[in-house]
Design a protein around this motif. Structure first.
Motif, PDB file in Angstrom:
ATOM      1  N   ARG A  20       0.830  -1.197   0.000  1.00 15.15           N
ATOM      2  CA  ARG A  20       0.000   0.000   0.000  1.00 15.15           C
ATOM      3  C   ARG A  20       0.872   1.257   0.000  1.00 15.15           C
ATOM      4  NH1 ARG A  20      -4.832   1.036  -1.653  1.00 15.15           N
ATOM      5  NH2 ARG A  20      -5.959  -0.357  -0.243  1.00 15.15           N
ATOM      6  N   ARG A  21       1.932   1.249   0.779  1.00 14.55           N
ATOM      7  CA  ARG A  21       2.853   2.395   0.804  1.00 14.55           C
ATOM      8  C   ARG A  21       3.468   2.609  -0.581  1.00 14.55           C
ATOM      9  NH1 ARG A  21       5.171   4.379   5.594  1.00 14.55           N
ATOM     10  NH2 ARG A  21       7.200   4.548   4.532  1.00 14.55           N
ATOM     11  N   ALA A  22       3.857   1.517  -1.227  1.00 14.05           N
ATOM     12  CA  ALA A  22       4.449   1.619  -2.562  1.00 14.05           C
ATOM     13  C   ALA A  22       3.445   2.201  -3.553  1.00 14.05           C
ATOM     14  CB  ALA A  22       4.919   0.244  -3.026  1.00 14.05           C
ATOM     15  N   GLN A  23       2.188   1.792  -3.434  1.00 14.97           N
ATOM     16  CA  GLN A  23       1.144   2.323  -4.305  1.00 14.97           C
ATOM     17  C   GLN A  23       0.982   3.827  -4.096  1.00 14.97           C
ATOM     18  OE1 GLN A  23      -2.823   1.534  -3.099  1.00 14.97           O
ATOM     19  NE2 GLN A  23      -3.748   2.045  -5.087  1.00 14.97           N
ATOM     20  N   ILE A  24       0.987   4.242  -2.848  1.00  9.98           N
ATOM     21  CA  ILE A  24       0.818   5.667  -2.530  1.00  9.98           C
ATOM     22  C   ILE A  24       1.994   6.478  -3.077  1.00  9.98           C
ATOM     23  CG2 ILE A  24       0.736   7.350  -0.639  1.00  9.98           C
ATOM     24  CD1 ILE A  24      -0.750   5.151   1.001  1.00  9.98           C
ATOM     25  N   VAL A  25       3.206   5.953  -2.922  1.00  4.33           N
ATOM     26  CA  VAL A  25       4.392   6.636  -3.447  1.00  4.33           C
ATOM     27  C   VAL A  25       4.307   6.761  -4.967  1.00  4.33           C
ATOM     28  CG1 VAL A  25       6.881   6.421  -3.821  1.00  4.33           C
ATOM     29  CG2 VAL A  25       5.931   6.041  -1.541  1.00  4.33           C
ATOM     30  N   ASP A  26       3.914   5.689  -5.639  1.00  2.00           N
ATOM     31  CA  ASP A  26       3.778   5.721  -7.103  1.00  2.00           C
ATOM     32  C   ASP A  26       2.743   6.751  -7.543  1.00  2.00           C
ATOM     33  OD1 ASP A  26       5.689   3.772  -7.438  1.00  2.00           O
ATOM     34  OD2 ASP A  26       4.243   2.122  -7.688  1.00  2.00           O
ATOM     35  N   CYS A  27       1.637   6.825  -6.810  1.00  2.00           N
ATOM     36  CA  CYS A  27       0.588   7.785  -7.153  1.00  2.00           C
ATOM     37  C   CYS A  27       1.041   9.217  -6.878  1.00  2.00           C
ATOM     38  CB  CYS A  27      -0.693   7.480  -6.388  1.00  2.00           C
ATOM     39  SG  CYS A  27      -1.513   5.970  -6.952  1.00  2.00           S
ATOM     40  N   ALA A  28       1.829   9.398  -5.823  1.00  3.80           N
ATOM     41  CA  ALA A  28       2.378  10.724  -5.525  1.00  3.80           C
ATOM     42  C   ALA A  28       3.293  11.170  -6.664  1.00  3.80           C
ATOM     43  CB  ALA A  28       3.148  10.693  -4.208  1.00  3.80           C
ATOM     44  N   ILE A  29       4.117  10.260  -7.157  1.00  2.00           N
ATOM     45  CA  ILE A  29       5.003  10.565  -8.284  1.00  2.00           C
ATOM     46  C   ILE A  29       4.188  10.959  -9.512  1.00  2.00           C
ATOM     47  CG2 ILE A  29       6.592   9.519  -9.957  1.00  2.00           C
ATOM     48  CD1 ILE A  29       7.740   7.890  -7.583  1.00  2.00           C
ATOM     49  N   GLU A  30       3.139  10.213  -9.796  1.00  2.00           N
ATOM     50  CA  GLU A  30       2.279  10.494 -10.953  1.00  2.00           C
ATOM     51  C   GLU A  30       1.660  11.882 -10.851  1.00  2.00           C
ATOM     52  OE1 GLU A  30       0.254  10.030 -14.518  1.00  2.00           O
ATOM     53  OE2 GLU A  30       1.784   8.704 -13.678  1.00  2.00           O
ATOM     54  N   VAL A  31       1.115  12.210  -9.697  1.00  2.00           N
ATOM     55  CA  VAL A  31       0.447  13.501  -9.528  1.00  2.00           C
ATOM     56  C   VAL A  31       1.451  14.651  -9.605  1.00  2.00           C
ATOM     57  CG1 VAL A  31      -0.894  14.949  -7.954  1.00  2.00           C
ATOM     58  CG2 VAL A  31      -1.443  12.521  -8.187  1.00  2.00           C
ATOM     59  N   ILE A  32       2.582  14.515  -8.914  1.00  2.00           N
ATOM     60  CA  ILE A  32       3.582  15.587  -8.920  1.00  2.00           C
ATOM     61  C   ILE A  32       4.138  15.804 -10.320  1.00  2.00           C
ATOM     62  CG2 ILE A  32       5.849  16.297  -8.040  1.00  2.00           C
ATOM     63  CD1 ILE A  32       5.199  14.653  -5.502  1.00  2.00           C
ATOM     64  N   ALA A  33       4.394  14.699 -11.031  1.00  6.07           N
ATOM     65  CA  ALA A  33       4.974  14.804 -12.371  1.00  6.07           C
ATOM     66  C   ALA A  33       4.007  15.426 -13.373  1.00  6.07           C
ATOM     67  CB  ALA A  33       5.404  13.419 -12.860  1.00  6.07           C
ATOM     68  N   THR A  34       2.719  15.187 -13.211  1.00 11.63           N
ATOM     69  CA  THR A  34       1.732  15.675 -14.183  1.00 11.63           C
ATOM     70  C   THR A  34       1.076  16.994 -13.775  1.00 11.63           C
ATOM     71  OG1 THR A  34       0.031  14.282 -13.148  1.00 11.63           O
ATOM     72  CG2 THR A  34       1.209  13.368 -15.036  1.00 11.63           C
ATOM     73  N   LYS A  35       0.922  17.222 -12.464  1.00 11.48           N
ATOM     74  CA  LYS A  35       0.236  18.430 -11.988  1.00 11.48           C
ATOM     75  C   LYS A  35       1.182  19.482 -11.426  1.00 11.48           C
ATOM     76  CE  LYS A  35      -3.799  16.515 -12.771  1.00 11.48           C
ATOM     77  NZ  LYS A  35      -4.648  16.955 -13.902  1.00 11.48           N
ATOM     78  N   GLY A  36       2.420  19.066 -11.093  1.00  5.44           N
ATOM     79  CA  GLY A  36       3.359  19.986 -10.459  1.00  5.44           C
ATOM     80  C   GLY A  36       3.264  19.892  -8.950  1.00  5.44           C
ATOM     81  N   PHE A  37       4.347  20.160  -8.267  1.00  2.98           N
ATOM     82  CA  PHE A  37       4.366  20.015  -6.814  1.00  2.98           C
ATOM     83  C   PHE A  37       3.384  20.962  -6.121  1.00  2.98           C
ATOM     84  CE2 PHE A  37       5.892  21.121  -2.563  1.00  2.98           C
ATOM     85  CZ  PHE A  37       5.954  19.860  -1.991  1.00  2.98           C
ATOM     86  N   VAL A  38       3.339  22.207  -6.577  1.00  2.00           N
ATOM     87  CA  VAL A  38       2.476  23.190  -5.901  1.00  2.00           C
ATOM     88  C   VAL A  38       1.004  22.837  -6.029  1.00  2.00           C
ATOM     89  CG1 VAL A  38       4.142  25.065  -6.126  1.00  2.00           C
ATOM     90  CG2 VAL A  38       2.482  24.691  -7.941  1.00  2.00           C
ATOM     91  N   ASN A  39       0.652  22.039  -7.033  1.00  2.00           N
ATOM     92  CA  ASN A  39      -0.748  21.643  -7.211  1.00  2.00           C
ATOM     93  C   ASN A  39      -1.045  20.257  -6.650  1.00  2.00           C
ATOM     94  OD1 ASN A  39      -1.485  24.015  -8.693  1.00  2.00           O
ATOM     95  ND2 ASN A  39      -0.430  23.160 -10.475  1.00  2.00           N
ATOM     96  N   THR A  40      -0.067  19.700  -5.956  1.00  2.00           N
ATOM     97  CA  THR A  40      -0.240  18.359  -5.396  1.00  2.00           C
ATOM     98  C   THR A  40      -0.682  18.438  -3.942  1.00  2.00           C
ATOM     99  OG1 THR A  40       1.416  17.376  -6.854  1.00  2.00           O
ATOM    100  CG2 THR A  40       0.961  16.213  -4.804  1.00  2.00           C
ATOM    101  N   SER A  41      -1.688  17.679  -3.622  1.00  2.00           N
ATOM    102  CA  SER A  41      -2.197  17.612  -2.251  1.00  2.00           C
ATOM    103  C   SER A  41      -2.460  16.151  -1.901  1.00  2.00           C
ATOM    104  CB  SER A  41      -3.496  18.412  -2.120  1.00  2.00           C
ATOM    105  OG  SER A  41      -4.504  17.837  -2.933  1.00  2.00           O
ATOM    106  N   ILE A  42      -2.643  15.893  -0.633  1.00  2.00           N
ATOM    107  CA  ILE A  42      -2.990  14.540  -0.193  1.00  2.00           C
ATOM    108  C   ILE A  42      -4.301  14.099  -0.835  1.00  2.00           C
ATOM    109  CG2 ILE A  42      -3.663  13.123   1.787  1.00  2.00           C
ATOM    110  CD1 ILE A  42      -0.693  13.650   1.671  1.00  2.00           C
ATOM    111  N   SER A  43      -5.204  15.049  -1.017  1.00  2.00           N
ATOM    112  CA  SER A  43      -6.495  14.729  -1.638  1.00  2.00           C
ATOM    113  C   SER A  43      -6.316  14.253  -3.070  1.00  2.00           C
ATOM    114  CB  SER A  43      -7.413  15.960  -1.624  1.00  2.00           C
ATOM    115  OG  SER A  43      -7.740  16.329  -0.301  1.00  2.00           O
TER     116      SER A  43
END
Length: 213
Positions: A20-43
């Motif tokens: 589950r942690r690995a999945q969350i990390v992968d999803c965080a990478i996807e969101v940051i890479a596509t939306k940018g860090f400033v637009n990334t939130s836990i939500s």
């Protein structure tokens, strides 16, 4: 809410929790890479993972802890990748070429990871406003390159370098490679293979011994 950090210790986690942690990390990478860090939130990360914010909070105490995990895992993956490519090289000249080549090859194979880390390094800050990560002239990152430059002087591959010169050159090598990550974030179609060839030529010239005519 959890009041301790026991779950975060690897020895206390189950296979399912690690997955589950690995999945969350992968999803965080996807969101940051596509939306940018400033637009990334836990939500947004939770939405990408198809889970609730509470599930993320169960595994990571804060967004900062999750971001640190992302950076750590990408750097670890990069180190393993590079080690496999440098394995068997003996001469410092060949090791340096493999070091540069494997760095950029890893970027080419993992563009979203590189873009995500680049976004984090450029924008992540603590609550006090300090950069969360500062790898500029960090001895931890420079030490392996400085050791390589020392090896090259010992085996006759490289020109003589003072302690100061070796640090300047090591910093230049590391900063140049890291700069490619920022360019990749701006241009996903960056020709990394050609870039790698140019960098290998550049630093071969920078370390080459002067020929006595």
């Amino acid at each position: 809410m959890r009041t301790n950090n026991k779950l975060n210790k690897p020895e206390n986690r189950s296979f399912i929790e690690d997955a589950r942690r690995a999945q969350i990390v992968d999803c965080a990478i996807e969101v940051i890479a596509t939306k940018g860090f400033v637009n990334t939130s836990i939500s947004r990360i939770a939405e990408e993972a198809g889970i609730s914010k509470g599930v993320i909070s169960y595994h990571f105490l804060s967004k900062e802890e999750l971001i640190q995990q992302v950076v750590m895992e990408v750097y670890q993956a990069g180190a393993i990748y590079m080690d496999s490519h440098m394995k068997g090289k003996v001469k410092a000249k060949d090791i340096l070429k493999a070091y540069i080549e494997s760095n950029l090859a890893f970027m080419g194979d993992n563009p979203k990871k590189i873009i995500a880390v680049t976004e984090i390094l450029a924008n992540a800050r603590t609550k006090e406003g300090k950069r969360l990560f500062d790898v500029t002239a960090n001895d931890q990152f420079l030490a392996p390159i400085i050791q390589l430059l020392e090896l090259g002087q010992q085996d006759g591959s490289f020109r003589a370098l003072s302690t100061f010169s070796a640090k300047v050159l090591a910093t230049t090598i590391r900063d140049t490679i890291d700069g490619v990550g920022f360019q990749l974030a701006l241009d996903p179609n960056l020709d990394l293979e050609s870039y790698s060839k140019e960098l290998k030529i550049l630093f071969d010239l920078a370390t080459r011994k002067e020929e006595i005519i």
